[in-house]
Design an enzyme around this catalytic site. Structure first.
Site, PDB file in Angstrom:
ATOM      1  CG  ASP A 109      -4.266  -1.346   6.621  1.00 32.65           C
ATOM      2  OD1 ASP A 109      -3.382  -1.079   5.782  1.00 32.65           O
ATOM      3  OD2 ASP A 109      -5.086  -2.260   6.469  1.00 32.65           O
TER       4      ASP A 109
ATOM      5  CE  LYS B 195      -7.021  -2.142   3.806  1.00 30.97           C
ATOM      6  NZ  LYS B 195      -7.677  -3.293   4.460  1.00 30.97           N
TER       7      LYS B 195
ATOM      8  N   GLY C 281      -7.003 -12.073   4.623  1.00 34.88           N
ATOM      9  CA  GLY C 281      -6.549 -13.462   4.476  1.00 34.88           C
ATOM     10  C   GLY C 281      -5.605 -13.602   3.308  1.00 34.88           C
TER      11      GLY C 281
ATOM     12  CB  VAL D 101      -9.087  -0.724  -1.224  1.00 30.95           C
ATOM     13  CG1 VAL D 101     -10.420  -0.412  -0.545  1.00 30.95           C
ATOM     14  CG2 VAL D 101      -8.357   0.554  -1.572  1.00 30.95           C
TER      15      VAL D 101
ATOM     16  CB  ALA E 116      -8.382  -8.935   0.221  1.00 31.17           C
TER      17      ALA E 116
ATOM     18  CE  LYS F 138      -3.640  -2.106   2.867  1.00 30.64           C
ATOM     19  NZ  LYS F 138      -2.891  -3.291   3.304  1.00 30.64           N
TER      20      LYS F 138
END
Length: 813
Positions: free
Chosen positions: A678, A682, A796, A609, A611, A579
């Site tokens: 984080d 995003k 994930g 943003v 996954a 990012k």
């Protein structure tokens, strides 16, 4: 009558000569046959090198001559029965002694004339033809040997003599019509002027010899036997997927040979074309292969483009000046100056304003060209009407050839678009009015890439090759490599993409392998790679200059993000899971986006943003279709959603966070997630993609984390959270009392962005969000009250890897 010509590789050694004898013996059964042969492979180079060394006063020329002698003596001993060797061995020795005498004279005089060069070079073909003729005789086949110098008459332009076709035709017809032999063997390349002095027809002139003889005797066909099974769609040394061209016209063959196709010497076509004699290109080492037929009419079937070729060692000469506009005669004076010095012009292009003329010449002639052109325009240069001639070196010409191109619009566009998308800069363009050839001057370092790109565009309908370079082999990187390995077959069969992993690196090791890294064994191969160096890895990517290259960053490293601009400027697409670049200062973000546009490549960061969720893609589709974003509400942290969906006060908050980290939902340092940093990144990326110029310090963050938890190491962080359990329990209890859930929400509204923990009631769109799911609500002019919703798993390794994979496919297409 038929004419067969065998090149240097076909007669390079005794083993190959035996193959030639077998082919010739079979051909003789069908028709009266003329055979023309080259020197043993490499011998002409040895002879010319020896003469140059002698002229420089270097007595190592004797070593070169010794090699020449030894090769011919060995050939005689291996090919001729012992009882019949004596006379031929003596002939070889005598000829080699003559060669040494000539070179000795050059050595003493320190002077090498073009006439002497021709005399020395002639021994190659003369000796090989004598040896091959004797070999055929020793096999019990009658053959008549004839010295080509007695038949082919030229002017005295040594090293590139021009044929007197009238005198030559008379001698050729007289000789062959008066002979009863059924098989003739002649040396190629060599000829003589009217005084009987040896001349040569230029390097590759053995083909020309065969064509001259074929035209003079009205042969039924001419066969050029070489080491490939015909003319090819591109140079196989540059393009692994080059294939044989079954049929080609004389004009197309001339164009391809002029632009570097080495299978046939350019002047060869003219004599046979005038007589409409078919020419076959055949393979000495695979005589059963069909080969290529060169004939009068172009085939209307098959590809629009017949072949792709290139010439290296090109210099581009540019004559420019305002004094040229509207004044006739400038072109004439330019070409006259070059012609007077016998400088061959390969390509010409002139601007419609007449302000400049560009010509391409062999780079070896560039310095002389500047000298004579500047002299020719000395007056205009002094008056500043014309600039001194400028020279650009290290250039090449790439050319598309095909007679059928003239009836198909858009070929030029496809050619320039394909090269432009791969960062191949075009310096000059030329296209004849016949439209048989489109030529582009490019940098020599880009030739391999350009030829492969063009071959893929015009010939390879089966698949497009994509070359991947991956930085990062951690949790997400390893999953990505596993997904790629499973999908290789599908991508090639269903999407026509041949994806190759060419480079891979982690913090310890790196591996670059142009032929491709085995995706089933990448771990072992990487372990045996060299020590990791980001600078070396990037330079390795750039220097390989492969077509359709994509750099994939699966790290969280700021140094890796810092190399994106260097790669984009080389038209290498960047897919970033990292990012840092997209959330850096706005000017840097904008610069990277602009570089991707400028250099015709992609900068994709969908996974920054959500996954694998198509959030950025959906936003871009809305904007491209003319919609406008008014507001964004989103839960953008799979980690925080997982934590607040699983925290109910029955077990410590720290334990739930640790579970999220263990299951791979958090950053390596969970504080990046829990602090809201984080999520700030995003929402900032989404705001920027929506068209807002925004920085991180402009986003408000209502953090729920106690300051004590944000100090020290990750271990200190967990210890502090355990001590602050009452704080976290109070947050949950207050929300529960209000009948709400806790959600960490990001918003963008009227140019302002904010993140923070909110109470979400059951009527809210964000209430029913479970597990690690993310959700984004786009309120736009088209969706003012009922938003466009993107929802799904937002964390994930597996889903993040699949998002990176999807970006790779987008960049590929």
């Amino acid at each position: 009558m038929q004419v067969l010509k065998f090149g240097g590789t076909s007669v390079a050694n005794a083993e190959n000569i035996r193959k030639v004898v077998s082919i010739v013996t079979a051909a003789k059964q069908k028709d009266k046959t003329i055979v023309v042969v080259s020197a043993l492979g490499g011998v002409t180079d040895l002879l010319l090198s020896a003469s140059s060394l002698a002229a420089e006063g270097d007595d190592s020329y004797k070593e070169k001559l010794a090699v020449v002698e030894q090769r011919h003596l060995e050939a005689v001993k291996q090919l001729i029965p012992v009882a019949q060797q004596s006379q031929l061995l003596s002939l070889v020795k005598k000829s080699c002694n003559e060669l040494e005498d000539i070179c000795s004279g050059i050595y003493l005089l320190r002077e090498l004339t073009t006439r002497s060069k021709d005399r020395i070079a002639s021994y190659g073909e003369w000796l090989s033809s004598r040896i091959i003729a004797e070999t055929i005789l020793s096999n019990g086949v009658e053959v008549a040997w004839k010295d080509s110098r007695e038949l082919i008459i030229t002017n005295s332009n040594y090293t590139a003599a021009e044929v007197d076709f009238t005198a030559t035709a008379e001698k050729v017809r007289q000789y062959f019509s008066s002979s009863e032999a059924g098989l003739f063997l002649l040396p190629g390349f060599i000829s003589a002027d009217k005084k009987g002095i040896t001349t040569t027809l230029g390097r590759g002139g053995s083909d020309y010899t065969a064509a001259i003889l074929a035209a003079c005797v009205d042969a039924v066909n001419l066969e050029i036997w070489t080491d490939v099974s015909g003319m090819m769609t591109a140079d196989p040394r540059l393009t692994a997927n080059a294939r044989i061209i079954p049929r080609i016209s004389y004009q197309e063959a001339m164009e391809l040979s002029h632009f570097g196709a080495k299978v046939i010497y350019p002047p060869t076509i003219q004599p046979v074309m005038n007589k409409r004699i078919p020419v076959w290109i055949k393979n000495t080492f695979a005589p059963q292969d069909e080969g290529t037929l060169i004939e009068a009419a172009a085939s209307k079937t098959g590809n629009i483009v017949r072949g792709i070729s290139s010439i290296n060692n090109i210099a581009l000469l540019s004559l420019e000046g305002s004094g040229m506009i509207g004044i006739p005669g400038f072109s004439k004076r330019l070409f006259e100056a070059l012609s007077n010095e016998r400088i061959n012009v390969i390509l010409i292009t002139q601007s419609s304003s007449e302000h400049s003329i560009c010509v391409a010449v062999d780079s070896s002639a560039a310095a002389l060209a500047k000298q004579v052109v500047d002299a020719a325009f000395a007056n205009e240069i002094t008056l500043q009407k014309v600039e001194p001639l400028t020279i650009e070196n290290e250039l090449s010409v790439a050319a598309l050839v095909g007679e059928n191109m003239k009836s198909h619009p858009g070929i030029s566009g496809r050619m320039f678009s394909a090269m432009g998308k791969n960062g191949v800069n075009i310096r000059a363009i030329a296209q004849g009015s016949s439209e048989k050839n489109i030529s582009a001057v490019i940098s020599t370092k880009d030739v391999r890439k350009a030829i492969n790109v063009l071959h893929e565009e015009f010939f390879e309908t089966t698949y497009k090759q994509v070359n991947l370079f991956i930085a990062g082999t951690g949790n997400v990187g390893a999953k990505l490599l596993g997904q790629l390995q499973k999908q290789l077959g599908f991508l090639q069969q269903q999407m026509k993409l041949q994806v190759r992993l060419v480079g891979v690196s982690n913090s310890r090791k790196m591996l670059l392998k142009e032929e491709g890294i085995n995706l089933e064994k990448w771990k072992g191969e990487l372990e045996n790679g060299e020590s990791a160096s980001l600078e070396s890895f990037v330079e390795g990517i750039i220097s390989r200059n492969l077509r359709n290259s994509i750099f994939v960053d699966v790290t969280a490293n700021d140094k890796v993000a810092a190399v994106y601009d260097k790669l984009l400027q080389k038209s290498i697409s960047v897919v970033a899971c990292n990012k840092i670049a997209a959330s850096s200062a706005y000017e840097q973000y904008k610069r990277l986006k602009d570089l991707a546009n400028e250099f015709n490549c992609q900068f994709l960061f969908e996974t920054n943003v959500g996954a694998a969720l198509p959030i950025i893609g959906t936003l871009n589709d809305l904007l491209r279709s003319g919609d406008r974003v008014n507001r964004i509400d989103a839960v953008l942290s799979g980690t925080l959603n997982f934590v607040f969906n699983n925290y109910d006060g029955s077990r410590p908050f720290a334990e739930v966070v640790k579970q999220a980290q263990d299951e791979g939902y958090t950053e390596p340092d969970p504080r990046l997630d829990l602090s809201g940093t984080d999520v700030m990144r995003k929402i900032m990326i989404l705001a920027r993609e929506a068209g807002e110029k925004i920085e991180m310090n402009e986003i408000s963050n209502e953090s729920f984390m106690p300051e004590s938890c944000m100090q020290g190491s990750v271990a200190d962080f967990y210890a502090a959270m355990a001590k602050e359990e009452k704080h976290f329990k109070a947050l949950f209890d207050n929300a529960a009392k209000a009948g709400c859930k806790l959600k960490f929400v990001a918003t963008f509204n009227n140019g302002k962005a904010a993140v923070g923990l909110q109470h979400i009631d059951p009527a809210h769109n964000l209430y029913h969000l479970y597990g690690k799911d993310n959700i984004v609500l786009f309120y736009t002019e088209r969706y003012p009250e009922q938003p466009m919703v993107v929802k799904g798993a937002g964390a994930g390794a597996e889903v993040t890897a699949s998002g990176v994979f999807a970006d790779i496919i987008r960049a590929s297409r």
